[in-house]
Design a protein around this motif. Structure first.
Motif, PDB file in Angstrom:
ATOM      1  N   ARG A   1       0.196  -1.293   0.015  1.00 38.54           N
ATOM      2  CA  ARG A   1       0.266   0.204   0.169  1.00 38.54           C
ATOM      3  C   ARG A   1       0.779   1.133   0.346  1.00 38.54           C
ATOM      4  N   ARG A   2       1.927   1.355   1.525  1.00 37.94           N
ATOM      5  CA  ARG A   2       2.852   2.289   0.818  1.00 37.94           C
ATOM      6  C   ARG A   2       3.282   2.652   0.098  1.00 37.94           C
ATOM      7  N   LEU A   3       3.663   1.620  -1.321  1.00 39.14           N
ATOM      8  CA  LEU A   3       4.097   1.803  -2.903  1.00 39.14           C
ATOM      9  C   LEU A   3       3.310   2.079  -3.296  1.00 39.14           C
ATOM     10  N   TYR A   4       2.106   2.164  -3.628  1.00 38.16           N
ATOM     11  CA  TYR A   4       0.997   2.438  -4.174  1.00 38.16           C
ATOM     12  C   TYR A   4       0.670   3.876  -3.985  1.00 38.16           C
ATOM     13  N   ASP A   5       1.163   4.289  -2.983  1.00 30.72           N
ATOM     14  CA  ASP A   5       1.096   5.557  -2.253  1.00 30.72           C
ATOM     15  C   ASP A   5       2.192   6.500  -2.941  1.00 30.72           C
ATOM     16  N   ALA A   6       3.473   6.365  -3.138  1.00 29.00           N
ATOM     17  CA  ALA A   6       4.845   6.278  -3.457  1.00 29.00           C
ATOM     18  C   ALA A   6       4.500   6.474  -5.119  1.00 29.00           C
ATOM     19  N   LEU A   7       4.062   6.174  -5.393  1.00 26.34           N
ATOM     20  CA  LEU A   7       3.257   5.958  -7.493  1.00 26.34           C
ATOM     21  C   LEU A   7       2.912   7.165  -7.564  1.00 26.34           C
ATOM     22  N   ARG A   8       1.569   6.992  -6.512  1.00 25.94           N
ATOM     23  CA  ARG A   8       0.474   7.874  -6.661  1.00 25.94           C
ATOM     24  C   ARG A   8       0.797   9.492  -6.898  1.00 25.94           C
ATOM     25  N   THR A   9       1.543   9.535  -5.022  1.00 23.39           N
ATOM     26  CA  THR A   9       1.310  10.950  -4.784  1.00 23.39           C
ATOM     27  C   THR A   9       3.374  10.850  -4.025  1.00 23.39           C
ATOM     28  N   GLY A  10       4.053  10.497  -5.000  1.00 20.81           N
ATOM     29  CA  GLY A  10       5.559  11.050  -4.745  1.00 20.81           C
ATOM     30  C   GLY A  10       5.848  10.387  -3.196  1.00 20.81           C
ATOM     31  N   ASP A  11       4.752   9.969  -2.106  1.00 25.53           N
ATOM     32  CA  ASP A  11       5.612  10.168  -0.826  1.00 25.53           C
ATOM     33  C   ASP A  11       5.055   9.133  -0.345  1.00 25.53           C
ATOM     34  N   PHE A  12       6.437   7.648  -0.051  1.00 26.56           N
ATOM     35  CA  PHE A  12       6.477   6.396   0.370  1.00 26.56           C
ATOM     36  C   PHE A  12       5.863   6.585   1.716  1.00 26.56           C
ATOM     37  N   SER A  13       6.032   6.875   2.340  1.00 25.88           N
ATOM     38  CA  SER A  13       5.710   6.983   3.910  1.00 25.88           C
ATOM     39  C   SER A  13       4.151   7.846   4.853  1.00 25.88           C
ATOM     40  N   HIS A  14       3.760   8.703   3.647  1.00 25.48           N
ATOM     41  CA  HIS A  14       2.908   9.622   4.123  1.00 25.48           C
ATOM     42  C   HIS A  14       2.173   8.505   5.350  1.00 25.48           C
ATOM     43  N   SER A  15       1.049   7.437   4.847  1.00 28.35           N
ATOM     44  CA  SER A  15       0.558   7.034   5.387  1.00 28.35           C
ATOM     45  C   SER A  15       1.349   6.225   6.943  1.00 28.35           C
ATOM     46  N   ASN A  16       2.435   5.809   6.931  1.00 23.21           N
ATOM     47  CA  ASN A  16       3.121   5.660   7.967  1.00 23.21           C
ATOM     48  C   ASN A  16       3.756   6.901   8.568  1.00 23.21           C
ATOM     49  N   ASP A  17       3.769   8.031   8.943  1.00 21.59           N
ATOM     50  CA  ASP A  17       4.289   9.542   8.601  1.00 21.59           C
ATOM     51  C   ASP A  17       3.251  10.094   9.657  1.00 21.59           C
ATOM     52  N   PRO A  18       3.414   9.966  11.209  1.00 19.73           N
ATOM     53  CA  PRO A  18       2.619  10.781  12.339  1.00 19.73           C
ATOM     54  C   PRO A  18       2.445  12.196  12.335  1.00 19.73           C
ATOM     55  N   SER A  19       3.353  12.538  12.197  1.00 20.08           N
ATOM     56  CA  SER A  19       3.106  14.083  11.472  1.00 20.08           C
ATOM     57  C   SER A  19       2.896  14.011  10.556  1.00 20.08           C
ATOM     58  N   ALA A  20       2.305  13.947   9.370  1.00 20.55           N
ATOM     59  CA  ALA A  20       1.860  13.468   8.786  1.00 20.55           C
ATOM     60  C   ALA A  20       0.323  14.503   8.104  1.00 20.55           C
ATOM     61  N   ASP A  21      -0.555  13.999   9.097  1.00 21.81           N
ATOM     62  CA  ASP A  21      -1.890  14.528   9.720  1.00 21.81           C
ATOM     63  C   ASP A  21      -2.000  15.247  10.889  1.00 21.81           C
ATOM     64  N   ALA A  22      -1.214  15.676  11.022  1.00 23.57           N
ATOM     65  CA  ALA A  22      -0.747  16.576  12.417  1.00 23.57           C
ATOM     66  C   ALA A  22      -1.639  17.926  11.814  1.00 23.57           C
TER      67      ALA A  22
END
Length: 317
Positions: free
Chosen positions: A296-317
């Motif tokens: 799923r993270r690889l899919y996000d990386a190809l779609r958004t350019g951010d491999f770790s957005h869904s696993n970055d605790p600060s991303a939705d802070a």
């Protein structure tokens, strides 16, 4: 737990310690990312160190409603049931009573709670320890009974783990030894190993790895460099806070790890890329606060350019 690991023939070394209140040593270690460091007594001046104990927390915040994990399993790496099975809404004061009375056979945890959602973030003065670096930060609170466990896992950001009340033990393993952590095929940041019962027949690469151990006491701060695997367990009822900061590990780091782990990991990543990326199927949450699968993270990386957005605790802070 260090005695169990040594008895199994594993190499366990103490985490290096800095002098009391040596902020300079912490800053130099963070700049170099040369390994973990314990700074004993560095938190003594914080309001959280004096005031974040169960009695004071109950008096000031006891009526607030919280969602905690109750009657957790005391053994095994994965939850027998989805994490949502253990979630209960209750008054914070009631949770604190349960937390101090509960034994380690059925621990309870108010975990991964954003500090500013309950407490005054100024009680934890991270800004005086490390200047802002332009990357997102996130501060979380961990309050639980004896026996709570964050099993061996890896975070993508640097981490300051702070013990405010009670005691915990932390075992660490370097990112460069990630093959010895035996990640789950579908999830590169969670280990299949229970370090309390090391099975060296199933996980023989652990024999050649170097583990690091520290017992965290009130007022101690532990710097955990990004990627370093860590297993955290409470000996007593405990109040901790952690602070993620800095530039995260990125797609190239995980692709290199995926490449050396082999075909079973490539197949699992492809499966989850399709199931949880393209088809958007919901993922199970049987890990402790499950991150998204590698696919799923690889899919996000190809779609958004951010491999770790869904696993970055600060991303939705």
């Amino acid at each position: 737990m260090a005695s169990i690991l040594r008895a199994a023939g594993l190499t366990v070394r103490p985490v290096e310690r800095a002098g009391a209140a040596d902020v300079g040593a912490l800053r130099r270690r963070v700049a170099a990312r040369s390994g973990p460091l314990v700074c004993a007594g560095l938190l003594e001046a914080w309001p959280a160190r004096a005031g974040w104990n169960p009695a004071d927390l109950a008096e000031r915040h006891g009526e607030r409603r919280v969602t905690a994990l109750m009657d957790l399993p005391a053994t095994h790496v994965l939850f027998p049931q989805d994490q949502r099975h253990y979630e209960r809404e209750l008054a914070f004061g009631e949770f604190l009573d349960r937390m101090t009375a509960t034994g380690p056979t059925a621990p309870c945890y108010l975990a991964y709670q954003r500090a500013d959602e309950i407490f005054d973030p100024a009680d934890c003065d991270f800004a005086s320890l490390l200047p802002p670096d332009g990357h997102g930060t996130d501060t979380r609170v961990w309050i639980g009974s004896a026996g709570t466990r964050s099993m061996l896992h890896s975070d993508l950001k640097d981490n300051l783990f702070c013990q405010l009340w009670g005691e915990k033990s932390v075992i660490l393993l370097s990112w460069r030894d990630s093959r010895a952590a035996y990640p789950f095929p579908g999830n590169l940041v969670n280990s299949r190993i229970d370090l309390a019962e090391p099975d060296l027949t199933r996980f023989p690469r652990l024999r050649k790895a170097v583990l690091h151990q520290v017992r965290m006491r009130p007022g101690d701060l532990l710097y955990i460099p990004r990627g370093w695997w860590h297993d955290i367990r409470a000996h007593t009822p405990s109040v901790s806070v952690n602070h993620w900061f800095g530039e995260p590990l990125g797609l190239p780091d995980y692709l290199r790890l995926l490449g050396v782990l082999g075909p079973a990991y490539w197949r699992a990543t492809t499966r989850d890329f399709v199931a949880h990326g393209l088809l958007r199927r919901e993922e199970s949450t049987r890990f402790f606060f499950s991150p998204a699968s590698t696919g799923r993270r690889l899919y996000d990386a190809l779609r958004t350019g951010d491999f770790s957005h869904s696993n970055d605790p600060s991303a939705d802070a």
